[in-house]
Every structure is written in structure tokens, then in C-alpha cells.
Design a protein around this motif. Structure first.
Motif, PDB file in Angstrom:
ATOM      1  N   PRO A   1      -3.513  76.269  45.102  1.00 61.35           N
ATOM      2  CA  PRO A   1      -3.690  74.999  45.956  1.00 61.35           C
ATOM      3  C   PRO A   1      -4.071  75.595  47.463  1.00 61.35           C
ATOM      4  CG  PRO A   1      -1.465  75.578  45.892  1.00 61.35           C
ATOM      5  CD  PRO A   1      -2.064  76.580  44.928  1.00 61.35           C
ATOM      6  N   VAL A   2      -4.689  74.817  48.301  1.00 60.85           N
ATOM      7  CA  VAL A   2      -5.207  74.936  49.530  1.00 60.85           C
ATOM      8  C   VAL A   2      -3.954  75.192  50.444  1.00 60.85           C
ATOM      9  CG1 VAL A   2      -6.184  73.620  51.491  1.00 60.85           C
ATOM     10  CG2 VAL A   2      -7.061  73.123  49.441  1.00 60.85           C
ATOM     11  N   GLU A   3      -2.849  74.564  50.142  1.00 60.40           N
ATOM     12  CA  GLU A   3      -1.770  74.633  50.908  1.00 60.40           C
ATOM     13  C   GLU A   3      -0.655  75.220  50.154  1.00 60.40           C
ATOM     14  OE1 GLU A   3      -0.643  71.428  53.274  1.00 60.40           O
ATOM     15  OE2 GLU A   3      -2.555  71.303  53.986  1.00 60.40           O
ATOM     16  N   GLY A   4       0.349  76.122  50.412  1.00 59.41           N
ATOM     17  CA  GLY A   4       1.405  76.665  49.677  1.00 59.41           C
ATOM     18  C   GLY A   4       0.891  78.013  48.862  1.00 59.41           C
ATOM     19  N   LYS A   5       1.867  78.299  48.021  1.00 59.80           N
ATOM     20  CA  LYS A   5       1.694  79.604  47.398  1.00 59.80           C
ATOM     21  C   LYS A   5       0.947  79.422  45.869  1.00 59.80           C
ATOM     22  CE  LYS A   5       5.908  81.652  49.440  1.00 59.80           C
ATOM     23  NZ  LYS A   5       6.919  82.536  49.210  1.00 59.80           N
ATOM     24  N   PRO A   6       0.471  80.335  45.239  1.00 60.53           N
ATOM     25  CA  PRO A   6      -0.115  79.961  43.971  1.00 60.53           C
ATOM     26  C   PRO A   6       1.140  79.739  43.150  1.00 60.53           C
ATOM     27  CG  PRO A   6      -0.938  82.222  44.964  1.00 60.53           C
ATOM     28  CD  PRO A   6       0.191  81.684  45.996  1.00 60.53           C
ATOM     29  N   ARG A   7       0.744  78.994  42.108  1.00 62.52           N
ATOM     30  CA  ARG A   7       1.503  78.499  41.211  1.00 62.52           C
ATOM     31  C   ARG A   7       0.895  78.688  39.965  1.00 62.52           C
ATOM     32  NH1 ARG A   7       1.203  73.623  44.705  1.00 62.52           N
ATOM     33  NH2 ARG A   7      -0.315  72.594  43.395  1.00 62.52           N
TER      34      ARG A   7
ATOM     35  N   ARG B   1      -2.436  77.606  34.735  1.00 67.55           N
ATOM     36  CA  ARG B   1      -3.070  77.392  33.520  1.00 67.55           C
ATOM     37  C   ARG B   1      -3.815  75.931  33.846  1.00 67.55           C
ATOM     38  NH1 ARG B   1       2.233  76.695  30.058  1.00 67.55           N
ATOM     39  NH2 ARG B   1       3.008  75.939  31.981  1.00 67.55           N
ATOM     40  N   PRO B   2      -4.995  75.593  33.115  1.00 69.58           N
ATOM     41  CA  PRO B   2      -5.731  74.562  33.243  1.00 69.58           C
ATOM     42  C   PRO B   2      -5.145  73.205  33.409  1.00 69.58           C
ATOM     43  CG  PRO B   2      -6.791  75.734  31.902  1.00 69.58           C
ATOM     44  CD  PRO B   2      -5.325  76.335  31.889  1.00 69.58           C
ATOM     45  N   THR B   3      -5.408  72.134  34.036  1.00 75.24           N
ATOM     46  CA  THR B   3      -4.582  70.704  33.883  1.00 75.24           C
ATOM     47  C   THR B   3      -5.498  69.699  33.310  1.00 75.24           C
ATOM     48  OG1 THR B   3      -5.543  70.328  36.054  1.00 75.24           O
ATOM     49  CG2 THR B   3      -3.115  71.444  35.896  1.00 75.24           C
ATOM     50  N   PRO B   4      -5.787  70.030  31.842  1.00 74.98           N
ATOM     51  CA  PRO B   4      -6.939  68.839  31.456  1.00 74.98           C
ATOM     52  C   PRO B   4      -5.878  67.437  31.332  1.00 74.98           C
ATOM     53  CG  PRO B   4      -6.236  70.122  29.821  1.00 74.98           C
ATOM     54  CD  PRO B   4      -5.419  70.867  31.197  1.00 74.98           C
ATOM     55  N   GLY B   5      -6.355  66.174  31.626  1.00 74.27           N
ATOM     56  CA  GLY B   5      -6.098  64.924  31.730  1.00 74.27           C
ATOM     57  C   GLY B   5      -4.969  64.545  32.585  1.00 74.27           C
ATOM     58  N   LYS B   6      -4.946  65.296  33.775  1.00 74.70           N
ATOM     59  CA  LYS B   6      -4.093  64.841  34.672  1.00 74.70           C
ATOM     60  C   LYS B   6      -4.640  65.369  35.993  1.00 74.70           C
ATOM     61  CE  LYS B   6      -0.973  68.673  33.191  1.00 74.70           C
ATOM     62  NZ  LYS B   6       0.236  68.854  32.864  1.00 74.70           N
ATOM     63  N   VAL B   7      -4.041  65.236  37.107  1.00 72.67           N
ATOM     64  CA  VAL B   7      -4.300  65.435  38.486  1.00 72.67           C
ATOM     65  C   VAL B   7      -4.307  66.815  38.717  1.00 72.67           C
ATOM     66  CG1 VAL B   7      -3.643  65.400  41.090  1.00 72.67           C
ATOM     67  CG2 VAL B   7      -3.223  63.411  39.521  1.00 72.67           C
ATOM     68  N   ASN B   8      -5.768  67.409  39.227  1.00 72.24           N
ATOM     69  CA  ASN B   8      -5.739  68.741  39.395  1.00 72.24           C
ATOM     70  C   ASN B   8      -4.587  69.622  40.157  1.00 72.24           C
ATOM     71  OD1 ASN B   8      -8.037  68.837  37.838  1.00 72.24           O
ATOM     72  ND2 ASN B   8      -9.569  68.873  39.514  1.00 72.24           N
ATOM     73  N   SER B   9      -4.096  70.877  39.849  1.00 68.91           N
ATOM     74  CA  SER B   9      -3.150  71.497  40.505  1.00 68.91           C
ATOM     75  C   SER B   9      -3.729  71.871  41.980  1.00 68.91           C
ATOM     76  CB  SER B   9      -2.765  72.758  39.826  1.00 68.91           C
ATOM     77  OG  SER B   9      -3.957  73.570  39.832  1.00 68.91           O
ATOM     78  N   VAL B  10      -4.991  71.672  42.268  1.00 69.12           N
ATOM     79  CA  VAL B  10      -5.366  72.053  43.835  1.00 69.12           C
ATOM     80  C   VAL B  10      -5.590  70.752  44.328  1.00 69.12           C
ATOM     81  CG1 VAL B  10      -6.238  74.336  42.790  1.00 69.12           C
ATOM     82  CG2 VAL B  10      -7.833  72.503  42.952  1.00 69.12           C
ATOM     83  N   PHE B  11      -5.320  69.696  43.704  1.00 74.04           N
ATOM     84  CA  PHE B  11      -6.113  68.352  44.606  1.00 74.04           C
ATOM     85  C   PHE B  11      -5.438  68.400  45.880  1.00 74.04           C
ATOM     86  CE2 PHE B  11      -4.956  64.145  46.187  1.00 74.04           C
ATOM     87  CZ  PHE B  11      -6.329  63.468  46.003  1.00 74.04           C
ATOM     88  N   THR B  12      -6.253  67.821  46.889  1.00 72.91           N
ATOM     89  CA  THR B  12      -5.861  67.833  48.223  1.00 72.91           C
ATOM     90  C   THR B  12      -6.385  66.399  48.851  1.00 72.91           C
ATOM     91  OG1 THR B  12      -5.587  68.612  50.386  1.00 72.91           O
ATOM     92  CG2 THR B  12      -7.618  69.192  49.144  1.00 72.91           C
ATOM     93  N   SER B  13      -5.940  65.617  49.651  1.00 74.00           N
ATOM     94  CA  SER B  13      -6.671  64.580  50.287  1.00 74.00           C
ATOM     95  C   SER B  13      -6.987  65.258  51.831  1.00 74.00           C
ATOM     96  CB  SER B  13      -5.400  63.452  50.167  1.00 74.00           C
ATOM     97  OG  SER B  13      -4.378  63.767  51.136  1.00 74.00           O
ATOM     98  N   ASN B  14      -6.779  66.383  52.051  1.00 77.70           N
ATOM     99  CA  ASN B  14      -7.056  67.064  53.360  1.00 77.70           C
ATOM    100  C   ASN B  14      -7.684  68.060  53.187  1.00 77.70           C
ATOM    101  OD1 ASN B  14      -7.042  67.306  56.074  1.00 77.70           O
ATOM    102  ND2 ASN B  14      -5.150  68.078  56.374  1.00 77.70           N
TER     103      ASN B  14
END
Length: 186
Positions: free
Chosen positions: A154-160, A163-176
Motif C-alpha cells: 500500500p501507499v501508506e503503512g507496511k507491506p502486507r 496475494r491478489p485480491t480479485p473480486g474485492k477492493v484492491n489491497s493498495v486502494f487509496t483515496s489520497n
């Protein structure tokens, strides 16, 4: 002098469908390649007459507002790995070194297009490391590498979990999202 071209996010509220996630190089050469589409708009979108590369959507297919659709190369293998049945099969292979992907509407117009890569400036963990390419926001231009990150980074925070996230909000989604630089010239 130095000239920077900064690209801001796109217009919100417009009815559109975007290429949201690309899993082009699954680890251990497993047949789990897929392309995820997302409808960030407020209206349902009918896929009647739409195509994603050489894949023609079934006439009754549609995508609800805020919904996701996945087109997989091997639907049975995908369903076993991710727990739901995708559309497919996606003809051909997703190229591991990158390629252009085009989503076209019923009139043949480009609804969205991505020319992804497997090395800098594109996120590198998606090139066989288990991660997928995830768009940080559906409002960012899909043609810029800066709009994408490897899943789990993700843009903020530590790597998680990467794995891919098909069918749901992306793990890297950000509104900023940070600014994207399309071009730098001196």
C-alpha cells in the motif's frame, strides 16, 4: 529549465468500467492469470457487445455499481484458488514482459486501456513474485505506471499479504494517491 507534467485523478461520478487488477505472472507457473474489471460509477453497466482483448462478454453479463468482474484464463483453476467462478476463459496468455490490454464497449470504443510492464517503472513484485498489479484508484489513469502498485504494497503503512485480491477492493486502494509524474524534461 525543468518541466514537470503532473497528472491528477480523473473525473469522479462518471459511469465507466476500468481495468482494476492484472495477474499476469502467477508464481510456479500456475494457471491463475486474470484481469479484474471494476465499476466505480453509480449505474449498472451492461456488457452486451463488450470485449476485453479477444474475450467477448456473454450477452447477459453486467456489472453493478461498485462491483467487480473477473475474466480468467482458466476459470476452473481460478475458482479453486480464489473461491468463486469468474468469466472466461480469457483467450491467449497475458505476456509476462507486459502488453497492451484494451476493454471496448458495444460500439467498439475504448472504455479503458492499460499498457503494463514487468520492470521499472512498473511495480516489480507482480512479475512472478506472487503479487498482482493493482490500480491504486479507479480514478487514476490506467496508462501510467504510477497509478499501479504490486498487491500487498500500500501507499501508506507496511507491506502486507501480497496475494491478489480479485473480486474485492484492491489491497493498495487509496483515496489520497500521491501525484503521478507523466513526463520530466530538462
Amino acid at each position: 529549465g525543468l518541466v514537470l507534467v503532473v497528472v491528477a485523478g480523473g473525473v469522479r461520478g462518471a459511469d465507466r468500467v476500468v481495468i482494476n487488477e492484472i495477474h499476469f505472472a502467477p508464481p510456479e507457473k500456475r494457471p491463475l492469470e486474470f484481469i479484474e474489471l471494476h465499476n466505480p460509477g453509480t449505474n449498472e453497466v451492461s456488457f452486451f457487445g463488450w470485449t476485453l482483448e479477444k474475450f467477448a462478454f456473454p450477452p447477459q453479463a453486467s456489472l453493478a455499481p461498485g462491483g467487480y468482474a473477473v475474466v480468467a484464463k482458466d476459470p476452473a483453476a481460478f475458482a479453486k484458488a480464489f473461491g468463486f467462478a469468474p468469466l472466461g476463459p480469457l483467450p491467449g496468455r497475458l505476456r509476462h514482459q507486459g502488453e497492451k490490454l484494451t476493454l471496448r464497449d458495444r460500439g467498439g470504443r475504448i472504455a479503458d486501456e492499460v499498457w503494463y510492464g514487468a520492470g521499472f517503472p512498473w511495480p516489480t513484485a507482480a512479475a512472478g513474485g506472487g503479487a498482482s498489479l493493482e490500480r491504486m484508484s479507479p480514478w487514476l489513469p490506467g496508462t501510467l505506471a504510477a497509478s499501479w502498485r504490486s498487491s500487498g504494497f500500500p501507499v501508506e503503512g507496511k507491506p502486507r499479504d501480497k496475494r491478489p485480491t480479485p473480486g474485492k477492493v484492491n489491497s493498495v486502494f487509496t483515496s489520497n494517491a500521491p501525484p503521478a509524474f507523466a513526463e520530466v524534461s530538462h
